[in-house]
Design an enzyme around this catalytic site. Structure first.
Site, PDB file in Angstrom:
ATOM      1  N   ASP A 238       0.824  -1.218   0.000  1.00  0.00           N
ATOM      2  CA  ASP A 238       0.000   0.000   0.000  1.00  0.00           C
ATOM      3  C   ASP A 238       0.857   1.266   0.000  1.00  0.00           C
ATOM      4  O   ASP A 238       0.480   2.274  -0.599  1.00  0.00           O
ATOM      5  CB  ASP A 238      -0.901  -0.021   1.254  1.00  0.00           C
ATOM      6  CG  ASP A 238      -1.915   1.113   1.274  1.00  0.00           C
ATOM      7  OD1 ASP A 238      -2.467   1.423   0.202  1.00  0.00           O
ATOM      8  OD2 ASP A 238      -2.164   1.684   2.358  1.00  0.00           O
ATOM      9  N   HIS A 243       4.595   4.995  -2.717  1.00  0.00           N
ATOM     10  CA  HIS A 243       4.939   6.306  -2.156  1.00  0.00           C
ATOM     11  C   HIS A 243       6.387   6.370  -1.631  1.00  0.00           C
ATOM     12  O   HIS A 243       7.137   7.278  -1.965  1.00  0.00           O
ATOM     13  CB  HIS A 243       4.000   6.666  -1.004  1.00  0.00           C
ATOM     14  CG  HIS A 243       2.540   6.619  -1.365  1.00  0.00           C
ATOM     15  ND1 HIS A 243       2.074   6.964  -2.610  1.00  0.00           N
ATOM     16  CD2 HIS A 243       1.438   6.296  -0.635  1.00  0.00           C
ATOM     17  CE1 HIS A 243       0.753   6.841  -2.626  1.00  0.00           C
ATOM     18  NE2 HIS A 243       0.347   6.432  -1.447  1.00  0.00           N
TER      19      HIS A 243
HETATM   20  C1  BG6 Z   1      -2.875   5.943   0.173  1.00  0.00           C
HETATM   21  C2  BG6 Z   1      -2.958   4.671   0.955  1.00  0.00           C
HETATM   22  O1  BG6 Z   1      -2.241   5.722  -1.053  1.00  0.00           O
HETATM   23  O2  BG6 Z   1      -2.138   6.905   0.913  1.00  0.00           O
HETATM   24  C3  BG6 Z   1      -3.587   4.925   2.313  1.00  0.00           C
HETATM   25  O3  BG6 Z   1      -3.739   3.726   0.232  1.00  0.00           O
HETATM   26  C4  BG6 Z   1      -2.845   6.019   3.041  1.00  0.00           C
HETATM   27  O4  BG6 Z   1      -3.600   3.721   3.094  1.00  0.00           O
HETATM   28  C5  BG6 Z   1      -2.707   7.256   2.166  1.00  0.00           C
HETATM   29  O5  BG6 Z   1      -3.584   6.344   4.221  1.00  0.00           O
HETATM   30  C6  BG6 Z   1      -1.797   8.289   2.810  1.00  0.00           C
HETATM   31  O6  BG6 Z   1      -1.837   9.478   2.070  1.00  0.00           O
HETATM   32  P1  BG6 Z   1      -1.555  10.886   2.769  1.00  0.00           P
HETATM   33  O7  BG6 Z   1      -1.565  11.860   1.647  1.00  0.00           O
HETATM   34  O8  BG6 Z   1      -2.668  11.098   3.756  1.00  0.00           O
HETATM   35  O9  BG6 Z   1      -0.231  10.759   3.445  1.00  0.00           O
END
Ligand code: BG6
Length: 491
Positions: A238, A243
């Site tokens: 995920d 990321h």
């Molecule tokens: C998403 C995930 O891609 O990114 C989530 O699927 C996560 O699980 C989210 O909570 C986090 O994004 P941000 O922008 O809130 O850090």
């Protein structure tokens, strides 16, 4: 694919959102489009087609979904009733069962001939192939169309390849926008400017001047209502596969020759391909998997992962992962990259910490010599860049103390900051691919991540419990302590 004359940006825009009645549309896409509309960043004559399975009329969609579910996600300070009414007027709702080609014929009748079409696939990735096949059969994919693919793109390398092959039968690579919303965050884009717009960092941005790099994305939220998805996914798929690895690429890549999409993506690809593959022994030593247990976050009692709705009582899915990665190239030889991310941790904080090497020799006898220079780039909740330096403590004697040069970006530049989705949607509309992942990048990321998943299976690895509201499993600190290092701020 039909061969029509490519429309230019002056052509009307038809944005077609599959999953138009879904959670992402409510929370992120529609608020982002609203902001783009309010700031005049949507082309004149835009139409937005929300696609869903519900048997709704356009009015039902506007009332039941946009008003009741999405509007509250727009920042109240940015909301303007007049602008909202004009925004609603851009919308249409088309009921489409993605398995039914006849429904796509109806969609084909709704979109305008000669329009610039953007298909946003905010559905489960298992539907991407069918949607693309049916769009093409209905004759609405042309050389000027674009498709946006939401993550997760696949579950492993084979499924990611299959999706890329299937989508690639209908759209050329330059028509495909694989979204990773971290690449749309202001501070992530700013990291490129920090590295490539400032001469001072260039010579130091490598081994042996950098001792280690830490990348942290810590969340306070739990799995919420997403157990159906999350329990088949886990934190590695995920968050890390996309990321965190994208952040690592931006820290580690060589200077691209320009900001052209392929120039940037070529360099990121080289980093992904240089990641040292992890053996099962490496996985046992250099990864930490955790799963949150009952605890308290921000003073509120919260359930453990296994007690959350729709989570199987014997789930072994990780909600936390930390690992040590290495990049096998000249620039980064022997510099460890520590990555960690988890849900239900103490703080919501995303940051990149670059620890510079120790002094080769100290002529200053007093003071804590173990403090090194540290660059901390905070992505959220606030945006800042801090450089820890040593300075003399006032008074007699030569004592050193660490002090921080603090660049508060919000303070320094007070312009409105667009949310990541708004910025990325505008990029799609303008045809700018730099901040989207190319197929080979995505597959290289899976190539590195998949053996870790397999290694965990082979090791029969069970995630270690960590109390919700803490910093993660107790074994986390050992990962760095083994190298005489410590996590920044211990968060
Ligand atoms: C998403 C995930 O891609 O990114 C989530 O699927 C996560 O699980 C989210 O909570 C986090 O994004 P941000 O922008 O809130 O850090």
């Amino acid at each position: 694919m039909t061969n029509q004359t490519p429309a230019t940006n002056e052509h009307p825009l038809d944005m077609i959102i599959f999953g138009g009645g879904g959670d992402l549309a409510a929370r992120k896409l529609l608020p982002a489009l609203y902001m783009a509309h309010t700031h005049c960043n949507l082309p004149a004559d835009t139409r937005i087609f929300a696609i869903g399975r519900k048997d709704w009329t356009r009015e039902d969609y506007l009332k039941n979904f946009m008003e009741q579910q999405s509007r509250s996600f727009i920042d109240a300070k940015a909301f303007d009733a007049n602008s909202w009414d004009k925004f609603l007027a851009l919308f249409d709702y088309v009921r489409v069962d993605v398995e039914n080609p006849a429904d796509f014929k109806r969609l084909a009748e709704a979109v305008r001939s000669g329009s610039q079409r953007v298909f946003y696939l905010s559905t489960s990735p298992e539907l991407f192939t069918m949607i693309c096949n049916n769009l093409d059969s209905a004759g609405i994919v042309d050389a000027n169309s674009r498709v946006v693919l939401e993550k997760p793109l696949g579950h492993d390398l084979a499924s990611a390849r299959a999706i890329n092959d299937d989508v690639g039968r209908h759209f050329k690579e330059e028509q495909i926008y694989r979204i990773d919303h971290y690449l749309g965050k202001e501070t992530v884009q700013n990291l490129m400017v920090l590295r490539f717009g400032n001469a001072i960092f260039g010579p130091l941005w490598q081994a042996p001047y950098i001792k280690s790099v830490q990348i942290t994305v810590s969340e306070t939220v739990g799995v919420g209502s997403r157990a159906g998805f999350y329990d088949h996914t886990g934190a590695l798929r995920d968050m890390v596969q996309n990321h965190l690895l994208q952040l690592l690429c931006i820290v580690a890549m060589e200077p691209p020759v320009s900001l052209d999409p392929d120039a940037v993506r070529d360099e990121k690809l080289k980093v992904l391909k240089s990641l040292r593959p992890m053996s099962v022994a490496d996985i046992a030593r250099d990864t930490v998997r955790g799963q949150y247990t009952t605890g308290a976050v921000g003073g509120e009692a919260v359930k453990g992962y296994l007690e959350e709705a729709n989570v199987p009582a014997d789930s072994r899915v990780e909600t936390f992962v930390a690992l040590r990665a290495h990049i096998n190239n000249w620039r980064w030889a022997n510099v460890p990259f520590f990555l960690r991310t988890g849900k239900r941790l103490q703080n919501r904080r995303s940051e990149i910490v670059i620890d510079f090497a120790d002094l080769p020799f100290s002529i200053i006898p007093d003071g804590p010599r173990h403090y090194g220079n540290r660059l901390t780039i905070t992505l959220q909740p606030e945006e800042s860049i801090q450089l820890q330096m040593m300075a003399k403590e006032p008074g007699s004697g030569m004592y050193m103390q660490p002090v921080t040069l603090n660049l508060d970006l919000q303070q320094a530049m007070q312009q409105r900051r667009a949310e990541a989705y708004e910025r990325l949607l505008i990029d799609v509309i303008r045809g700018r691919l730099t901040h989207f992942m190319r197929r080979d990048e995505l597959e290289a990321a899976w190539t590195w991540v998949e053996p870790i998943l397999n290694g965990w299976k082979e090791l029969g690895d069970k995630p270690r419990g960590y109390t919700a509201g803490t910093f993660g499993p107790a074994t986390l600190s050992a990962l760095m302590a083994r190298e005489n290092l410590a996590w920044a701020k211990e968060n």
